[in-house]
Motif scaffolding. Structure first.
Motif, PDB file in Angstrom:
ATOM      1  N   TYR A  49       0.834  -1.202   0.000  1.00 64.55           N
ATOM      2  CA  TYR A  49       0.000   0.000   0.000  1.00 64.55           C
ATOM      3  C   TYR A  49       0.871   1.254   0.000  1.00 64.55           C
ATOM      4  O   TYR A  49       0.638   2.185  -0.789  1.00 64.55           O
ATOM      5  N   LEU A  50       1.880   1.296   0.865  1.00 64.37           N
ATOM      6  CA  LEU A  50       2.760   2.469   0.930  1.00 64.37           C
ATOM      7  C   LEU A  50       3.474   2.688  -0.401  1.00 64.37           C
ATOM      8  O   LEU A  50       3.574   3.824  -0.887  1.00 64.37           O
ATOM      9  N   ASN A  51       3.954   1.617  -1.021  1.00 62.56           N
ATOM     10  CA  ASN A  51       4.627   1.727  -2.317  1.00 62.56           C
ATOM     11  C   ASN A  51       3.672   2.213  -3.391  1.00 62.56           C
ATOM     12  O   ASN A  51       4.021   3.074  -4.208  1.00 62.56           O
ATOM     13  N   GLN A  52       2.459   1.676  -3.407  1.00 63.65           N
ATOM     14  CA  GLN A  52       1.452   2.071  -4.392  1.00 63.65           C
ATOM     15  C   GLN A  52       1.134   3.560  -4.290  1.00 63.65           C
ATOM     16  O   GLN A  52       0.943   4.237  -5.292  1.00 63.65           O
ATOM     17  N   LYS A  53       1.076   4.073  -3.071  1.00 62.94           N
ATOM     18  CA  LYS A  53       0.745   5.489  -2.831  1.00 62.94           C
ATOM     19  C   LYS A  53       1.974   6.399  -2.896  1.00 62.94           C
ATOM     20  O   LYS A  53       1.850   7.618  -2.752  1.00 62.94           O
ATOM     21  N   GLY A  54       3.161   5.820  -3.084  1.00 62.58           N
ATOM     22  CA  GLY A  54       4.381   6.625  -3.144  1.00 62.58           C
ATOM     23  C   GLY A  54       4.787   7.214  -1.796  1.00 62.58           C
ATOM     24  O   GLY A  54       5.473   8.229  -1.737  1.00 62.58           O
ATOM     25  N   ILE A  55       4.383   6.569  -0.726  1.00 59.23           N
ATOM     26  CA  ILE A  55       4.726   7.040   0.626  1.00 59.23           C
ATOM     27  C   ILE A  55       6.078   6.426   0.990  1.00 59.23           C
ATOM     28  O   ILE A  55       6.186   5.223   1.231  1.00 59.23           O
ATOM     29  N   THR A  56       7.112   7.268   0.985  1.00 61.77           N
ATOM     30  CA  THR A  56       8.468   6.775   1.218  1.00 61.77           C
ATOM     31  C   THR A  56       9.046   7.204   2.563  1.00 61.77           C
ATOM     32  O   THR A  56      10.124   6.752   2.933  1.00 61.77           O
ATOM     33  N   ASP A  57       8.332   8.060   3.275  1.00 59.67           N
ATOM     34  CA  ASP A  57       8.871   8.583   4.532  1.00 59.67           C
ATOM     35  C   ASP A  57       8.275   7.921   5.777  1.00 59.67           C
ATOM     36  O   ASP A  57       8.527   8.356   6.900  1.00 59.67           O
ATOM     37  N   PHE A  65       4.205  -2.282  12.296  1.00 62.86           N
ATOM     38  CA  PHE A  65       3.413  -1.317  11.533  1.00 62.86           C
ATOM     39  C   PHE A  65       4.329  -0.199  11.049  1.00 62.86           C
ATOM     40  O   PHE A  65       5.525  -0.171  11.381  1.00 62.86           O
ATOM     41  N   TYR A  66       3.752   0.692  10.264  1.00 64.57           N
ATOM     42  CA  TYR A  66       4.485   1.867   9.785  1.00 64.57           C
ATOM     43  C   TYR A  66       3.838   3.124  10.348  1.00 64.57           C
ATOM     44  O   TYR A  66       2.637   3.145  10.626  1.00 64.57           O
ATOM     45  N   TYR A  67       4.651   4.162  10.488  1.00 63.44           N
ATOM     46  CA  TYR A  67       4.144   5.436  11.002  1.00 63.44           C
ATOM     47  C   TYR A  67       4.957   6.585  10.434  1.00 63.44           C
ATOM     48  O   TYR A  67       6.077   6.404   9.947  1.00 63.44           O
TER      49      TYR A  67
END
Length: 163
Positions: A49-57, A65-67
C-alpha cells in the motif's frame, strides 16, 4: 441532641473522605506496552500500500506497523494508563473515511484502544500529530467493526491534544 447528631455525622463524613482520598493517592497503573507479532503477509500488504501510494517517509516500528510523525509534540508522552484527548480520522486503504472526530476532540483510555494505537501513540507527545499505517492484527483483525471490513489495513491521522 441536634448538635450532637450534626457533629457525629460530620465526624463520620470526614473519616470516610480521608479513606477515599488515600485510595486515590495510592493507585498505580502497572500496564505494559503490549508485545505483538504481526504476520509477515499483513506487513507486506501494508508495504505494498505504501509503495502504491508513493509514501516513502513512513518508518517501520518493530516489524509491526508503519508510522510518520508529522509533529513530535512537546508535552507528556502517553502510557497505557493515560487518558488521552485526541482528534483523529480513520480511513481504509481505498480512501473511505470510516470514523473521525470532527471539531470536538474525544477522550479515551489508552488501555482500551486497539493495539496499533497503544503502540503508536507513545511515539509522540501531547501536541503531536502522527499517521499510523496498521495491519489488520493491530486494528480489528478478522472481525467486522462498524464500517470496517474484516482484515482491513487501517490508516489513521491522529493529533494528541493531551495525555
Amino acid at each position: 441532641m441536634k448538635i450532637f447528631s450534626f457533629l457525629l455525622l460530620s465526624l463520620i463524613s470526614i473519616s470516610f473522605s480521608g479513606c477515599l482520598k488515600e485510595s486515590y493517592q495510592t493507585f498505580t497503573c502497572n500496564a505494559a506496552i503490549p508485545q505483538v507479532s504481526v504476520p509477515a503477509g499483513e506487513l507486506q500488504a501494508v508495504e505494498a500500500y505504501l509503495n502504491q501510494k508513493g509514501i516513502t517517509d513512513a518508518v517501520k516500528y518493530q516489524n509491526a506497523f508503519y508510522y510518520k510523525v508529522d509533529v513530535p509534540g512537546t508535552g507528556i508522552t502517553p502510557t497505557l494508563c493515560s487518558n488521552i484527548v485526541i482528534y483523529y480520522q480513520g480511513k481504509l486503504i481505498d480512501g473511505t473515511t470510516f470514523d473521525q472526530t470532527g471539531n470536538t476532540p474525544l477522550t479515551f483510555s489508552m488501555g482500551n484502544l486497539i493495539k496499533g494505537w497503544q503502540l503508536g501513540l507513545p511515539l509522540i507527545k501531547a501536541g503531536g500529530k502522527i499517521k499510523l499505517y496498521l495491519p489488520p492484527s493491530l486494528g480489528y483483525g478478522n472481525s467486522v467493526s462498524g464500517k470496517i471490513p474484516a482484515n482491513s489495513i487501517l490508516v489513521f491521522e491522529i493529533t494528541l491534544v493531551a495525555a
